[in-house]
Design an enzyme around this catalytic site. Structure first.
Site, PDB file in Angstrom:
ATOM      1  N   ASN A 129       0.884  -1.177   0.000  1.00  0.00           N
ATOM      2  CA  ASN A 129       0.000   0.000   0.000  1.00  0.00           C
ATOM      3  C   ASN A 129       0.916   1.220   0.000  1.00  0.00           C
ATOM      4  OD1 ASN A 129      -1.839   2.032   0.444  1.00  0.00           O
ATOM      5  ND2 ASN A 129      -2.113   1.570   2.622  1.00  0.00           N
ATOM      6  N   LYS A 159       0.222   4.228  -0.160  1.00  0.00           N
ATOM      7  CA  LYS A 159      -0.385   5.440   0.430  1.00  0.00           C
ATOM      8  C   LYS A 159      -0.148   6.617  -0.524  1.00  0.00           C
ATOM      9  CE  LYS A 159       0.632   3.632   4.980  1.00  0.00           C
ATOM     10  NZ  LYS A 159       0.093   3.715   6.300  1.00  0.00           N
ATOM     11  N   HIS A 179      -9.565   1.189   4.799  1.00  0.00           N
ATOM     12  CA  HIS A 179      -8.284   1.370   5.505  1.00  0.00           C
ATOM     13  C   HIS A 179      -8.508   2.298   6.695  1.00  0.00           C
ATOM     14  CE1 HIS A 179      -4.148   2.598   6.323  1.00  0.00           C
ATOM     15  NE2 HIS A 179      -3.776   1.511   5.684  1.00  0.00           N
ATOM     16  N   GLU A 232      -6.917   4.699   7.771  1.00  0.00           N
ATOM     17  CA  GLU A 232      -6.708   6.131   7.479  1.00  0.00           C
ATOM     18  C   GLU A 232      -7.948   6.717   6.804  1.00  0.00           C
ATOM     19  OE1 GLU A 232      -2.937   5.700   5.472  1.00  0.00           O
ATOM     20  OE2 GLU A 232      -2.020   5.121   7.368  1.00  0.00           O
ATOM     21  N   GLU A 234      -5.578  -5.043  10.520  1.00  0.00           N
ATOM     22  CA  GLU A 234      -4.576  -4.003  10.691  1.00  0.00           C
ATOM     23  C   GLU A 234      -4.841  -3.258  11.998  1.00  0.00           C
ATOM     24  OE1 GLU A 234      -2.584  -2.859   6.731  1.00  0.00           O
ATOM     25  OE2 GLU A 234      -4.226  -1.476   7.105  1.00  0.00           O
ATOM     26  N   GLY A 272       2.234   2.225  10.597  1.00  0.00           N
ATOM     27  CA  GLY A 272       3.152   3.338  10.424  1.00  0.00           C
ATOM     28  C   GLY A 272       3.825   3.781  11.716  1.00  0.00           C
ATOM     29  N   SER A 304       3.296  -2.215  10.275  1.00  0.00           N
ATOM     30  CA  SER A 304       4.748  -2.208  10.440  1.00  0.00           C
ATOM     31  C   SER A 304       5.406  -3.552  10.113  1.00  0.00           C
ATOM     32  CB  SER A 304       5.127  -1.739  11.856  1.00  0.00           C
ATOM     33  OG  SER A 304       4.662  -0.414  12.075  1.00  0.00           O
TER      34      SER A 304
HETATM   35  C1  PEP Z   1      -0.791   0.171   5.793  1.00  0.00           C
HETATM   36  O1  PEP Z   1      -0.683   1.252   5.257  1.00  0.00           O
HETATM   37  O2  PEP Z   1      -1.786  -0.543   5.554  1.00  0.00           O
HETATM   38  C2  PEP Z   1       0.265  -0.285   6.708  1.00  0.00           C
HETATM   39  C3  PEP Z   1       0.137  -1.447   7.294  1.00  0.00           C
HETATM   40  O3  PEP Z   1       1.318   0.575   6.879  1.00  0.00           O
HETATM   41  P1  PEP Z   1       2.738   0.219   7.581  1.00  0.00           P
HETATM   42  O4  PEP Z   1       3.198  -1.085   7.000  1.00  0.00           O
HETATM   43  O5  PEP Z   1       3.624   1.366   7.195  1.00  0.00           O
HETATM   44  O6  PEP Z   1       2.484   0.126   9.037  1.00  0.00           O
END
Ligand code: PEP
Length: 247
Positions: A9, A11, A93, A95, A165, A171, A210
């Site tokens: 992803n 972003k 997601h 976000e 998630e 992040g 992460s």
């Molecule tokens: C994500 O954006 O879905 C995500 C898991 O980000 P990160 O791997 O940076 O934590």
């Protein structure tokens, strides 16, 4: 047997120049055990399509409108994503939920729209740190999942991917332990199984939060973790390929 899937992803990162090198590195990788995909910003779909077309890596988007067409300024429909041969689209997601007020019902409608447009939705669920500390992880992910089951029916999940998630791990550099993640993945699969055991058995549930090359192997070794949804680490070709290698 569920084939592992690792999805990047991006972003809101990238530029035509930076993407070219990253996509080329992914495209030149021969097919390996795990399936791979990248979900890129809308303006770069054509670039991803051009570079990845004959590769082992699929591509997709990070959001989709719940509407098929009409006066929805700024929105992008499933059919439009189909015009760029997208396979996947991320839906719900955290976000989108926390920064743009996306509601559970809207995520469910987006899953339906994605499926109607021939895309594979990657439905994200997960709890905040406060919710985890309050002991409500299972209640939160159940609520997020159940609205999709009600709106789309359990059979919709046979054509979708689920991603757990935990918001506190996205992040932040703070990963759920393999045990913490496995516990929620098993809970989610069990919940789907109570509606349809076959759908639950075939459902790929990705972990996101992460994920890096250093922790991917241990996470992906868990019985109910079928790969990863990877944010930051998907922007570095070697790291992303190493994560896929761990799957
Ligand atoms: C994500 O954006 O879905 C995500 C898991 O980000 P990160 O791997 O940076 O934590």
């Amino acid at each position: 047997m569920r084939r592992k899937l690792v999805v990047g992803n991006w972003k809101m990162h990238g530029s035509l120049a930076a993407n070219a090198a990253l996509l080329q590195a992914l495209a030149s990788k021969p097919e390996q055990g795990a399936e791979m995909a990248v979900c890129v910003p809308f303006p770069y779909l054509q670039q991803a399509q051009a570079v990845l077309r004959n590769s082992a890596v699929a591509w997709g988007a990070q959001d989709v409108s719940e509407h098929a067409q009409g006066a929805y300024t700024g929105e992008v429909s499933a059919a439009m994503l189909g015009d760029f041969d997208c396979l996947y689209v991320v839906v719900g997601h955290s976000e989108r939920r926390s920064l743009y007020g996306e509601r559970d019902e809207q995520s469910a409608a987006k899953v339906a729209a994605a499926l109607a447009g021939g895309l594979v939705p990657i439905l994200c669920v997960g709890e905040t740190l406060a919710e985890r500390e309050a002991g409500s992880t299972e209640a939160v992910v159940s609520r997020q999942l159940d609205v999709v089951l009600r709106h789309c029916g359990v059979e919709a999940l046979s054509k979708a991917v689920l991603a757990y998630e935990p918001v506190w791990a996205i992040g932040t550099g703070r990963t759920a332990t393999p045990g913490q993640a496995q516990q929620v993945h098993a809970f989610l699969r069990h919940r789907v199984a109570s509606a349809d055991a076959d759908v639950a058995r075939g459902l790929r549930i990705l972990y996101g939060g992460s994920v890096k090359a250093a922790n991917a192997g241990e996470l992906f070794a868990q019985p109910d973790i079928d790969g990863g949804l990877v944010g930051g680490a998907s922007l570095v070709a070697d790291e992303f390929l190493a994560i896929a290698g761990a799957a």
